[in-house]
Structure formats: structure tokens, C-alpha cells
Design an enzyme around this catalytic site. Structure first.
Site, short mmCIF file in Angstrom:
data_model
loop_
_atom_site.label_atom_id
_atom_site.label_comp_id
_atom_site.label_asym_id
_atom_site.label_seq_id
_atom_site.Cartn_x
_atom_site.Cartn_y
_atom_site.Cartn_z
N THR A 160 0.85 -1.19 0.00
CA THR A 160 0.00 0.00 0.00
C THR A 160 0.88 1.24 0.00
O THR A 160 2.02 1.22 0.48
CB THR A 160 -0.94 0.03 1.21
N TYR A 205 1.57 12.29 15.05
CA TYR A 205 2.26 11.37 14.14
C TYR A 205 3.07 10.34 14.93
O TYR A 205 2.98 9.13 14.66
CB TYR A 205 3.18 12.14 13.21
#
Length: 253
Positions: free
Chosen positions: A12, A150
Site C-alpha cells: 500500500t 504522528y
């Protein structure tokens, strides 16, 4: 003999940067590679670059219907997966006072939720003895300002790998973490508003790495190849850092 001869892999976020370099390296090592990404033009460029040993699947992995369609395509082609690389991710730097729910949800939706279901939904087409690689970051153990959401998302990925590795052990499926440090990819160009600021960010990113340079996508792809191949046959639940010492060493040396 090539290290992934006759294997089938799916990556991906495979249309640029680390994902594209990994797809190219896997194909060079004998694998057939499904490259999954949202942007059609970059997907087409990637497949043109790799050639007949790759196929594009346009999908948004944050959408469950799209993920179902990805694996339905693999099954319809009469293939099963030997290697899965959950690489799609998003980086945004926002200081704590400025983080809002939209920022938080964007990061966790792609970096954690989509990664989780990328693995879960692959299970019906994942061969016993397969290798699953989840891409985290050297930042998963750091506290850099502006990266709270993050960093937390990438720490969550590292945590998922441990549990997935335990649960999939009965099928001899190995699950490992690949954690790059600062790598010079197109995503760097999105980290600042002007070309001058981007150049300054690249200089900063190189400076915080003890080796005093950013990594190359091909160097991370080499790490992915190790985890994908039988050379890592005794490794599961672990983390391979390809980060120039970023996570563990002082940049001052």
C-alpha cells in the site's frame, strides 16, 4: 536464485517514495507486486517503471469498501499473497496548542486504522508462512516537537505488530515492523510552504541523523526485502530500524 522468486506481494502507498522503491526491488527479486495507492497518474508511472511484474490497484485504504475490493481483485486473479507491506501513511507536523480533531483523525485514520484493516482484511488471501511488514518510523520512540500525533500513530503501529505476530503465529505468518528515519522522498516537499523552507527542512532532517544525511528510499527497500524474504525466517514481532541511528544515537556523536 532471486530472493522473492515466484512470490506475490502487495504494497500500500506504493506509488512513490519508499513504497515505489520497495515495489521495484521486490519485482527485481522475482516477485509479482500489486501496487495500491489513491493517485492514478503516479500509479501508472510506477507500473510503467516496473513493467509486467506489477499491477496497479487504485484504492483509498481508509475506505473499508476499497480495501475489500483490493483483496477481491487478488482473489479474482487467482493469486494469494506471500508478502504484505502496510506502507501507506501521512505526515503532518502541528504543535500541541494547534492540534484539532480533524488533524488527529486524519493521522490516525490512515496511519493506524487503515493499517490495522489492511492486515485484517488480507487474511483470507494471505498464505500460511507469509511475511507481513508494517511501516512505522524511528519517531515512534522520540518526542520531537510538532509531531505528537504522528509519533503516537507510529508507536501504535509498533504495538500492533507485537499482537499480530502472536495471533498469526499458528499460521506461521511473520509480522515485523520496518522503521525508517528521515528519508528523502516526495513527502518532504509537503513539510514546508516554500522551496526555501523545504530546503531548510531537508537540512534540519539530515542534521538530526547521526550519519548526517537523510536516507534513500532504496535503502529502506533493502530492509523491506530482508523482512519479506526467507533470510529473516527467525524474525517475528520485531523492529528493523533503517534510520542512520536516529532513534538510538545522539546526533552530536
Amino acid at each position: 536464485m532471486k530472493k522473492l522468486q515466484n512470490k506475490v506481494a502487495l504494497i500500500t502507498g506504493g506509488n512513490s517514495g519508499i513504497g515505489r522503491a520497495t515495489a521495484r526491488r521486490f519485482a527485481d527479486e522475482g516477485a509479482f507486486v500489486y501496487v495500491v495507492a489513491r493517485r492514478e497518474a503516479e500509479l501508472a508511472e510506477t507500473i510503467a517503471e516496473i513493467g509486467a511484474r506489477a499491477a496497479a490497484i487504485q484504492a483509498d485504504v481508509t475506505r473499508m469498501d476499497d480495501l475489500d475490493a483490493v483483496y477481491a481483485r487478488v482473489a479474482a486473479d487467482g493469486r494469494r499473497l506471500d508478502v504484505l507491506v502496510a506502507n501507506a501513511g501521512r505526515v503532518e507536523r502541528v504543535m500541541l496548542p494547534d492540534v484539532d480533531a480533524d488533524h488527529f483523525d486524519r493521522i490516525f485514520d490512515l496511519n493506524v486504522r487503515a493499517a490495522y484493516f489492511t492486515v485484517q482484511k488480507s487474511l483470507p488471501v494471505l498464505n500460511d508462512g507469509a511475511s507481513v511488514i508494517m511501516v512505522s518510523s524511528s519517531l515512534n520512540v522520540r518526542g520531537d516537537a510538532g509531531a505528537s500525533v504522528y509519533n503516537a500513530s507510529k508507536a501504535a503501529v509498533r504495538s500492533l505488530v507485537r499482537t499480530f505476530a502472536t495471533e498469526l503465529m499458528p499460521r506461521n505468518i511473520r509480522v515485523n515492523t520496518l522503521s525508517p528515519g528521515p528519508v528523502d522522498t516526495p513527502i518532504i516537499d509537503t513539510q514546508a510552504p516554500t522551496p526555501e523552507a523545504v530546503a531548510a527542512f531537508r537540512e534540519y532532517a539530515a542534521g538530526v541523523v547521526p550519519m548526517k544525511r537523510m536516507g534513500r528510499p532504496e535503502e529502506v527497500a533493502a530492509g523491506a526485502l530482508f523482512l519479506a524474504s526467507d533470510e529473516s525466517s527467525f524474525s517475528t514481532g520485531t523492529e528493523l530500524r533503517v534510520d542512520g541511528g536516529h532513534a538510538e544515537l545522539s546526533p552530536e556523536g
